[in-house]
Every structure is written in C-alpha cells, then in structure tokens.
Design an enzyme around this catalytic site. Structure first.
Site, PDB file in Angstrom:
ATOM      1  N   ASP A   1       1.810   6.154   0.033  1.00  0.00           N
ATOM      2  CA  ASP A   1       1.851   4.820   0.631  1.00  0.00           C
ATOM      3  C   ASP A   1       1.483   3.749  -0.391  1.00  0.00           C
ATOM      4  O   ASP A   1       0.784   4.012  -1.379  1.00  0.00           O
ATOM      5  CB  ASP A   1       0.937   4.733   1.854  1.00  0.00           C
ATOM      6  CG  ASP A   1      -0.528   4.969   1.531  1.00  0.00           C
ATOM      7  OD1 ASP A   1      -0.815   5.911   0.760  1.00  0.00           O
ATOM      8  OD2 ASP A   1      -1.388   4.221   2.039  1.00  0.00           O
TER       9      ASP A   1
ATOM     10  N   ASP B   1       0.228   2.299  -8.803  1.00  0.00           N
ATOM     11  CA  ASP B   1      -0.655   2.768  -7.728  1.00  0.00           C
ATOM     12  C   ASP B   1       0.161   3.281  -6.555  1.00  0.00           C
ATOM     13  O   ASP B   1       0.407   2.539  -5.622  1.00  0.00           O
ATOM     14  CB  ASP B   1      -1.576   1.624  -7.306  1.00  0.00           C
ATOM     15  CG  ASP B   1      -2.648   2.036  -6.321  1.00  0.00           C
ATOM     16  OD1 ASP B   1      -2.884   3.256  -6.179  1.00  0.00           O
ATOM     17  OD2 ASP B   1      -3.253   1.146  -5.704  1.00  0.00           O
TER      18      ASP B   1
ATOM     19  N   GLU C   1      -5.395   8.176  -9.155  1.00  0.00           N
ATOM     20  CA  GLU C   1      -5.620   6.736  -9.060  1.00  0.00           C
ATOM     21  C   GLU C   1      -5.575   6.094 -10.449  1.00  0.00           C
ATOM     22  O   GLU C   1      -5.975   6.711 -11.436  1.00  0.00           O
ATOM     23  CB  GLU C   1      -6.967   6.448  -8.396  1.00  0.00           C
ATOM     24  CG  GLU C   1      -7.024   6.775  -6.923  1.00  0.00           C
ATOM     25  CD  GLU C   1      -6.130   5.881  -6.084  1.00  0.00           C
ATOM     26  OE1 GLU C   1      -5.728   4.803  -6.553  1.00  0.00           O
ATOM     27  OE2 GLU C   1      -5.816   6.279  -4.944  1.00  0.00           O
TER      28      GLU C   1
ATOM     29  N   HIS D   1      -1.664  -3.771  -6.806  1.00  0.00           N
ATOM     30  CA  HIS D   1      -1.755  -4.640  -5.623  1.00  0.00           C
ATOM     31  C   HIS D   1      -1.311  -6.074  -5.924  1.00  0.00           C
ATOM     32  O   HIS D   1      -1.478  -6.954  -5.083  1.00  0.00           O
ATOM     33  CB  HIS D   1      -3.174  -4.651  -5.044  1.00  0.00           C
ATOM     34  CG  HIS D   1      -3.608  -3.348  -4.460  1.00  0.00           C
ATOM     35  ND1 HIS D   1      -4.528  -3.260  -3.436  1.00  0.00           N
ATOM     36  CD2 HIS D   1      -3.258  -2.070  -4.740  1.00  0.00           C
ATOM     37  CE1 HIS D   1      -4.735  -1.984  -3.128  1.00  0.00           C
ATOM     38  NE2 HIS D   1      -3.965  -1.252  -3.914  1.00  0.00           N
TER      39      HIS D   1
ATOM     40  N   HIS E   1      -1.339   9.657  -3.194  1.00  0.00           N
ATOM     41  CA  HIS E   1      -0.803   9.033  -1.977  1.00  0.00           C
ATOM     42  C   HIS E   1       0.567   8.428  -2.236  1.00  0.00           C
ATOM     43  O   HIS E   1       0.841   7.890  -3.313  1.00  0.00           O
ATOM     44  CB  HIS E   1      -1.763   7.973  -1.431  1.00  0.00           C
ATOM     45  CG  HIS E   1      -2.066   6.840  -2.364  1.00  0.00           C
ATOM     46  ND1 HIS E   1      -1.336   5.664  -2.380  1.00  0.00           N
ATOM     47  CD2 HIS E   1      -3.026   6.683  -3.302  1.00  0.00           C
ATOM     48  CE1 HIS E   1      -1.851   4.841  -3.279  1.00  0.00           C
ATOM     49  NE2 HIS E   1      -2.871   5.434  -3.861  1.00  0.00           N
TER      50      HIS E   1
ATOM     51  N   GLU F   1      -3.706   6.154   2.333  1.00  0.00           N
ATOM     52  CA  GLU F   1      -4.824   5.907   1.426  1.00  0.00           C
ATOM     53  C   GLU F   1      -5.142   4.429   1.357  1.00  0.00           C
ATOM     54  O   GLU F   1      -6.300   4.038   1.240  1.00  0.00           O
ATOM     55  CB  GLU F   1      -4.499   6.432   0.025  1.00  0.00           C
ATOM     56  CG  GLU F   1      -5.714   6.524  -0.904  1.00  0.00           C
ATOM     57  CD  GLU F   1      -6.041   5.227  -1.633  1.00  0.00           C
ATOM     58  OE1 GLU F   1      -7.168   5.102  -2.156  1.00  0.00           O
ATOM     59  OE2 GLU F   1      -5.175   4.328  -1.693  1.00  0.00           O
TER      60      GLU F   1
END
Length: 376
Positions: A69, A100, A163, A349, A67, A134
């Site tokens: 995003d 990520d 991932e 994150h 992904h 995602e």
C-alpha cells in the site's frame, strides 16, 4: 539483474494501491515467489490483503517484510509525472511508492531469485510477509499476520523490513530499533457559561493549563546509548463553541509519547495520571499503544547487514533508532531480530516521490549479500 529490478518496480508502481487496497501487487509478487518454490497463503482480514509466503518448513526462518500500500498522491497536477505511471528521468524512477516501498519489494524479489539460483539447497527457510495496511490503521495487516503465525508456532528468527531507512545515500543508515509510540486522548470537563459571569462557570481550559505545562516540562527519562530521551508532544486541542462570549464546557486534548526502552507504556500512564490527579481535574483519558519500543542488539542479523553494506557500498553503516514507527514493532516482540533497510527516504510521502535507479540494483545486491552472509 538491473533491468529486472527496475522492470518489476515499475510494474508495482503502476498499480494504484492506496491503503488498504493492494490492486493485484501481491498477486504479482506471489507468482514470482511460487516459481521459486514458495508456498503462498493469502490472509485477508476485513479490508486488508496480506501475503505470507514461505520456502521450506521447520528450519531457521529469515523473512523479508514489506507493504504494497501507498499513501494518496494528493493533487496529481502538482506532480512532474503522473504518480501511477512510473517514469524514468535523469537517473531516477518517479512514482508513488518508488521509495516507500515498492522499490524495496522489487529488490527483495530479485535478490531472492538470484540467491535461490545460486544456493538452492541452503539449510534455512525464507519467508515474505507483505501487507496492504502499513500506511493506514495498521489493524488488519502485519499485526494480524503475526498473531496468526504465533498461534500455529511459526516463528521468524531474522527479519529485514524494507522501509526507506537511508538518509543521504543508500545504506548510510539502518534501523535496528524504534521508539515506542503511545497516544492519549484526554477530555477535561468544566461548566459552560457566559464569559462575563465566570463565577457561574468552570473553565476547563484554565484548569488544564497548569497540568499541561507540567506534562510539557517533565523530564520523562534521559534516554540511553541506543535511544534519545522520551518526548511528549501535544498534537491536537479543541475547546469552545466558536462564540467569543462562551466559556467552554470541555476541552479535548490529544498528545503522543515517543518513548525509549527506559520506560514502559504502563509507567508513562501512571505518571501522566498522577499529574492530572494532582491538579484535581475532572477528566476522561483513553490510551492507545501504537507499539512498544524495540531494539535488535548486535548479533547475526546486524552483523550480516553491516557486512553486506560494507561489501556492496564500500562504507560502514550507522545503526539508528530515530524516526517514526514501522511494522517492525509487531515482529520484534516475538523474539525475532529485526532490521529496517531500504532506499533513501528524502521524497517519501511527497509529491514527485522517486528513487535513484542505480540504488534499486545496489539494494538488490545488498539484500542478496545479507541472505548469503546470514544463511550460508
């Protein structure tokens, strides 16, 4: 190769592609894949941009999935370096998406470029499934692409999802499965009234409490060799008007199951509803299946990944099904073998997300070896 992987990772990180935005990342990826003979297909569903790229047609299909995003950076003043200005510092590449998963995307691309150069006539197809949805609702991303591919009988045989699977060092953990995720939104109804006159009201908080206690203490299963026992967690509870003298007329509760292959979503629903019914509650319950559990048993893909990590990292990896969900849950039900393999996840994150620069090179090498061992 080293500088090329790092360079491309920086290009991708510099695009502020917060879900569901892609900000041109897939165009950059597509340009490099087109140069290697891939056919490109942009699949745009509502606010989501997806890229399906395939080299070859009609043979066994290996696919990289990922992904473009990223999650929002939060307060940029908390970052050591601006989150969308990729910065190298003391051996690490900093920026939102570094781990990520734009670092993985860069490694996938450079690994594929090298593999095609070394094995231009390999007897297999290679694909890329890239989405910009995602981290968000996961409605119009990988799920929709897979549905489209299934409708035209395009089947993925093996898939590596990029991932960030690693825990302490690159390659120490790979995910060969994931638990299922099932969310319930429960409303229990009562009768609002004055706290001084409980006989004229019906408190739904009191009514729900015994049933909720039973759900919390229920042993749903004992897990198995590949999965831990199923868990039940309450995530949100809301009741009352905010006034201290009013019995609420309803209570809203949200809960989530992370479940193993010992159970199905339907079995969980039946058991939950049986408990609620036993307590004679007046309720409404809505379910959302975020994804069923999946497991890739030992086979060609697992063996290729294990051998590649042993070759490039010098140790044996550990297979795991722990953690949250990923887009692998949409790919595995088609019959594909699915493995998640990517960088260390310690900073994903978070503020100051980063990836070890040398791990970008090594990850590209691992992906290359996976292709070589699986397809050659």
């Amino acid at each position: 190769m080293s500088s090329e992987t790092l360079k491309f990772a920086r290009e991708l990180i510099s695009r502020p592609s917060i879900t569901p935005e892609d900000e041109g990342c897939q165009q950059l990826i597509g340009e490099r894949l087109a140069a290697q003979g891939f056919n490109l297909e942009s699949m745009i569903f509502e606010d989501t941009t997806n890229l399906w790229a395939r080299r070859g047609q009609g043979r066994k299909l290996f696919c990289f999935a990922g992904h473009t995003d990223v999650v929002p950076p939060g307060d940029i003043n908390d970052w050591q370096f601006p989150p969308f200005e990729p910065t190298t510092h003391e051996g690490y590449l900093y920026g939102r998406g570094a781990a990520d998963m734009k670092g993985s995307l860069a490694a996938m691309i450079t690994a594929t470029e090298r593999f095609i150069k070394d094995y231009p006539n390999v007897d297999a197809d290679i694909g890329f499934l890239i989405t910009s949805d995602e981290e968000g609702p996961f409605i119009n991303g990988t799920k929709r692409v897979i549905e489209t591919l299934q409708e035209r009988n395009e089947n993925i045989d093996w898939c590596i999802v990029g991932e960030p699977s690693s825990t302490d060092t690159l390659g120490d953990i790979v995910k060969n499965g994931r638990r299922g995720s099932l969310t319930g939104d429960l409303t229990v109804l009562g009768i609002q009234g004055h706290v001084a006159y409980p006989h004229l009201a019906k408190n739904p908080v009191h009514d729900l409490a015994p049933a909720l206690s039973e759900l919390i203490n229920e042993e749903w299963d004992q897990g198995n060799a590949s999965f831990p026992p199923t868990t039940f967690q309450v995530s949100n509870i809301q009741a009352g008007t905010g006034a201290g003298n009013v019995i609420p007329g309803r209570i809203d509760t949200q809960f989530n199951f992370r479940f193993s292959t010992e159970l199905t979503a339907e079995k969980i629903k039946q058991r939950v509803e049986a408990i609620l019914d036993k307590h004679s509650l007046k309720y409404h319950l809505q379910w959302k299946l975020n994804g069923p559990p999946f497991l890739t048993e030992s086979g060609a893909l697992v063996e290729a990944v294990q051998a590649a990590i042993e070759h490039e990292c010098g140790f044996s990896t550990t297979l795991s099904t722990a953690g949250g969900t990923s887009d692998g849950r949409f790919i595995a039900p088609t019959g594909a073998q699915v493995i998640e393999l990517g960088p260390v996840n310690a900073t994903i994150h978070k503020v100051n997300e980063c990836v070890k620069i040398s791990d970008l090179d090594k990850l590209s090498d691992v992906y290359y070896r996976c292709l070589e061992k699986l397809l050659c």
